[in-house]
Structures are given as structure tokens and as C-alpha cells.
Design an enzyme around this catalytic site. Structure first.
Site, short mmCIF file in Angstrom:
data_model
loop_
_atom_site.label_atom_id
_atom_site.label_comp_id
_atom_site.label_asym_id
_atom_site.label_seq_id
_atom_site.Cartn_x
_atom_site.Cartn_y
_atom_site.Cartn_z
N ASN A 48 -22.77 91.46 -125.11
CA ASN A 48 -24.20 91.35 -124.81
C ASN A 48 -24.68 92.56 -123.99
O ASN A 48 -25.74 92.51 -123.39
CB ASN A 48 -24.48 90.07 -124.03
CG ASN A 48 -24.04 88.83 -124.80
OD1 ASN A 48 -24.15 88.78 -126.02
ND2 ASN A 48 -23.53 87.85 -124.09
N HIS A 134 -28.40 76.43 -123.77
CA HIS A 134 -27.07 76.89 -123.33
C HIS A 134 -26.36 75.84 -122.48
O HIS A 134 -26.99 75.04 -121.79
CB HIS A 134 -27.26 78.18 -122.51
CG HIS A 134 -25.99 78.85 -122.13
ND1 HIS A 134 -25.43 78.74 -120.87
CD2 HIS A 134 -25.15 79.65 -122.85
CE1 HIS A 134 -24.31 79.46 -120.83
NE2 HIS A 134 -24.12 80.02 -122.01
N GLU A 177 -34.49 77.95 -123.58
CA GLU A 177 -34.21 79.39 -123.62
C GLU A 177 -35.40 80.05 -124.30
O GLU A 177 -36.15 79.38 -125.04
CB GLU A 177 -32.95 79.67 -124.44
CG GLU A 177 -31.67 79.22 -123.76
CD GLU A 177 -30.44 79.44 -124.63
OE1 GLU A 177 -30.34 80.50 -125.29
OE2 GLU A 177 -29.58 78.56 -124.65
N SER A 181 -29.13 81.90 -127.64
CA SER A 181 -27.93 82.74 -127.58
C SER A 181 -27.08 82.69 -128.83
O SER A 181 -26.38 83.66 -129.13
CB SER A 181 -27.09 82.35 -126.37
OG SER A 181 -26.61 81.03 -126.51
N ASP A 206 -35.30 80.15 -119.71
CA ASP A 206 -34.13 81.01 -119.52
C ASP A 206 -34.24 82.20 -120.47
O ASP A 206 -34.12 82.04 -121.69
CB ASP A 206 -32.86 80.19 -119.80
CG ASP A 206 -31.58 81.02 -119.71
OD1 ASP A 206 -31.67 82.23 -119.39
OD2 ASP A 206 -30.50 80.47 -119.97
N HIS A 209 -31.13 86.39 -122.76
CA HIS A 209 -30.91 87.40 -123.82
C HIS A 209 -32.16 88.21 -124.12
O HIS A 209 -32.10 89.17 -124.89
CB HIS A 209 -30.42 86.71 -125.10
CG HIS A 209 -29.08 86.09 -124.93
ND1 HIS A 209 -27.90 86.78 -125.17
CD2 HIS A 209 -28.71 84.86 -124.50
CE1 HIS A 209 -26.88 85.99 -124.90
NE2 HIS A 209 -27.34 84.82 -124.49
N LYS A 238 -26.00 90.84 -119.06
CA LYS A 238 -26.15 91.16 -120.49
C LYS A 238 -26.84 92.53 -120.61
O LYS A 238 -26.18 93.54 -120.44
CB LYS A 238 -26.88 90.02 -121.19
CG LYS A 238 -26.12 88.68 -121.01
CD LYS A 238 -26.72 87.55 -121.80
CE LYS A 238 -26.23 86.20 -121.33
NZ LYS A 238 -24.81 85.94 -121.53
#
Ligand SMILES: Cc1ncc(COP(=O)(O)O)c(C=O)c1O
Length: 388
Positions: A48, A134, A177, A181, A206, A209, A238
Site C-alpha cells: 500500500n 475493515h 470506509e 480495502s 475511514d 486507502h 499506506k
């Protein structure tokens, strides 16, 4: 003790028989895109480190300078031993980057999620949680002992139904998220923000990413959607090439978490050189250097999608996701594809349940700005051969 070891081994044997045994591969070297494996150099599409900042000279220099000035380990939790300059500086920079009044550092993103959810929700509260969230958000929900309503992935109608669960709740949370992910897709953030508003719920997003990789100046998908979640969570491990997690939001949220988030209160603070490395990466990611790297990341994704064609790769999306799943179904099929790629020097992990739902084992490709077009071509050709 022998019996104890034998019972553990029996469970491991069961996992192996079900193609579910996991082990960590051995790698070396400073590059996350071109690591050295035991059998020689590899080309990795598993990290990542989306912008290649984990080995950027300015990031390394910031860590070394700060280690000399502030020492390495923080020594204790911050409420016990105090803040160091690297912590304060990084929190100020993160608040500016996310456009929020305040930010609070956690040792990892995992702990940030655990701390936020358990601090904000407890028995008598309701959490609406996306089915693909996640593990750290799931664990936060479980530990909180709140009522948890899991809604179908990225489904606003499902989220509305979850938030409308009958009962008297002290507080409602909507937890998602922004860039998922394992699927690499995005949450319908504008719709979720409107739902949170109409249901008087706290929106927790969240962006692990998404920050650094997407949105205006790498500011993520909430910024791209023009919304301000009540609680924004990110990781520094990441795109920012370092380690740690953070929460951004109101000053009151920060003060509340300092008093209530157990994973902040009872854990040693991030090492100052790690925080300084993250601050250096953040400066690069937010500047022209970040824009150039995001352009290369986008070009790499586009190139692979062209090489694979629509039969293998899903339809392109409105944003540049640094994650591309190729769902193969059975665990055995995903493992075999990953192993064949490995024989060709390509490291693409097979992701299996329980990380992803049953029957959706997959190759998870992550792009980096530091992959060259020739390397993307190598991956594309190998995937076409192996998946044909
Ligand atoms: C969506 C998401 N949130 C949180 C985390 C945890 O962050 P960290 O690795 O910093 O603990 C991860 C992965 O590691 C993740 O994929």
C-alpha cells in the site's frame, strides 16, 4: 505444553486442508515495489506504499534527523510522558491537510478505528456499519457492545434501514470506509452524509486507502465529495509510507478521544522519527510532487485495465482507485494464480476469507506511482496468460 502445541497444530492442519493457512513471505530491501525475495528480485503489486514514499530520501532523512534530536522510542503513552515536538507538528499538519480543526495521532490505524468506535459508542447506542468494513472497524463495533446493524455494502437504502432500526438509542453512528480495502471501490459518501444528517447520526469515515491517493491534492474521497464527516480516520502506513493512524475532527472530538479512547490512552506513543517521517511524506504528498505521483499511479491503473480488457477487470470507476481486485472465487484458484505469478517473479497476494466473503477469493493488485509502464506490461501479460 506438548498437548497445547498439538492442539494448535491440529487447528493449523485444518486451515491448511481448507486452503486457509497463512504465512508471511520473506522480503528484503528498501523498495516496496521491487523487493528482494529468497529466490531473487521480485516485482511486487501487494504494497500500500501507493506513492513510493516509504523509501523517499526526504522521508528517510526526516526520520534520521528526528531520531538524533528526539530519540527513537517515545518512552510511554502521551498522557504519562508528554508530547514530543514530532507528535505536535504532525497533528498540526494533519489538521491542515484534512481541513479540520484538530487531529489526534494513534500508534496505528487499527488502533485509531478501535479507539474511535469504542469511545463514541457503547451499550444503548446504535452503529450502522458497511458489510465490507475493515476488521479494525468490525472489532471496534464488537468491543463497543453497542447494537450493530450491518448493512449491504455501499448501499444507501440499506444504511437508511440500519439507521432506522426501531428502539431508543442514545447515539447513532454511521461507519464506513471511503475507499474499500479489498474491493477498491468507493462508498456513496454524499448520500451517506445526507442520511447521517437526516437520522441525527455521527458519520465516521475511514479514509485509510484514499488519503494521499485520491481527491483534490490527495485529500481523499470525502473532500472529493464535498462533505465533512464528523470523524475522519486515516493511516500513515499506506500512501504516507510511514506508520501510525490519526483521527481528524473538532477540537472537542480530539479532547474526548484523549480521555476516552483506550487504544490512545494505554499505548506507547508513536516513535518521534516515525511521526517525522510521516510529516515529511505528507508534505510531499500534498505538494506538486504528490500530484505527479498520483498522475503516474492513475496512468499505471489505466494501462493495466487496457491490457486486461473488460472480461478480466471490472468497469472503470469515476475515481482512480489504487486497488484492483480480480475475483477468482475459490481459495484454491486464487492461491494457484498467486503461486504461478510468484514463479514469474511477480508478487500479487491471494486474499481469502475471512478477509473477504466466502466464494470471493481474489488476487488483490495494488498500484504504485513507482511502477514503470514496462513493469505494468509485464504484470498484464502474465495475468492474461495465467487467467486465460
Ligand atoms: C480500511 C483500513 N482501515 C484501517 C487499517 C489499519 O491501518 P494500520 O495498518 O495503520 O493499522 C487498514 C489496513 O491496514 C485498512 O485497510
Amino acid at each position: 505444553l506438548r498437548d497445547f502445541a498439538a492442539t494448535l497444530q491440529a487447528e493449523l492442519d485444518e486451515l491448511a486442508a481448507a486452503d486457509r493457512l497463512r504465512a508471511c513471505h520473506e522480503l528484503a530491501g528498501a523498495s516496496r515495489q521491487r523487493p528482494l525475495g529468497p529466490a531473487g528480485p521480485l516485482l511486487s503489486f501487494s504494497s500500500n506504499d501507493y506513492l513510493g514514499l516509504a523509501s523517499h530520501p526526504e522521508v528517510l532523512a526526516a526520520a534520521a534527523t528526528t531520531a538524533a534530536r528526539e530519540g527513537f522510542g517515545a518512552g510511554a503513552a502521551r498522557l504519562v510522558t508528554g508530547d514530543l515536538p514530532a507528535h505536535r507538528t504532525l497533528e498540526r499538519d494533519l489538521a491542515i491537510f484534512t481541513g479540520r480543526p484538530a487531529a489526534l495521532l494513534f500508534p496505528t490505524g487499527y488502533q485509531a478505528n478501535l479507539g474511535v468506535v469504542t469511545a463514541l459508542a457503547g451499550p444503548g447506542d446504535l452503529i450502522a456499519s458497511d458489510a465490507a468494513n475493515h476488521a479494525s472497524l468490525i472489532d471496534g463495533c464488537r468491543l463497543s457492545r453497542a447494537t450493530v446493524a450491518v448493512y449491504p455494502h455501499a448501499d444507501p437504502a440499506g444504511a437508511a434501514a440500519a439507521l432506522s432500526r426501531p428502539g431508543t438509542f442514545r447515539r447513532r453512528l454511521l461507519v464506513t470506509e471511503s475507499l474499500f480495502s479489498m474491493d477498491g471501490d468507493d462508498a456513496p459518501l454524499a448520500e451517506l452524509a445526507a442520511l447521517a444528517e437526516s437520522h441525527d447520526a455521527i458519520l465516521v469515515v475511514d479514509e485509510a486507502h484514499a488519503l494521499g491517493t485520491t481527491g483534490p491534492g490527495g485529500r481523499g474521497l470525502a473532500a472529493a465529495a464535498g462533505i465533512q464527516p464528523d470523524v475522519l480516520i486515516g493511516t500513515l502506513g499506506k500512501a504516507f509510507g510511514s506508520a501510525g493512524g490519526f483521527v481528524a475532527g473538532a477540537e472537542e472530538l480530539r479532547a474526548f478521544l484523549v480521555n476516552r479512547a483506550r487504544s490512545f490512552i494505554f499505548a506507547t506513543a508513536p516513535p518521534p522519527p516515525v511521526a517525522a517521517a510521516a510529516a515529511a511524506a505528507l508534505r510531499l504528498a500534498a505538494a506538486g510532487e504528490g500530484d505527479r505521483r498520483r498522475e503516474r499511479l492513475a496512468a499505471n491503473r489505466t494501462l493495466l485495465l487496457e491490457l486486461l480488457g473488460p472480461a478480466v477487470a471490472p468497469a472503470d470507476r469515476s475515481f482512480v482507485s489504487p486497488i484492483l481486485p480480480i475475483v477468482l472465487g475459490s481459495d484454491a484458484r486464487a492461491l494457484a494464480a498467486s503461486a504461478r505469478l510468484r514463479e514469474e517473479g511477480l508478487f500479487v497476494p491471494a486474499i481469502r476469507p475471512p478477509t473477504v466473503p466466502e466464494g470471493t477469493a481474489r488476487l488483490r493488485i495494488t498500484f504504485s506511482s513507482e511502477h514503470t509502464p514496462a513493469e505494468i506490461d509485464t504484470l498484464g501479460q502474465a495475468l492474461r496468460r495465467i487467467l486465460a
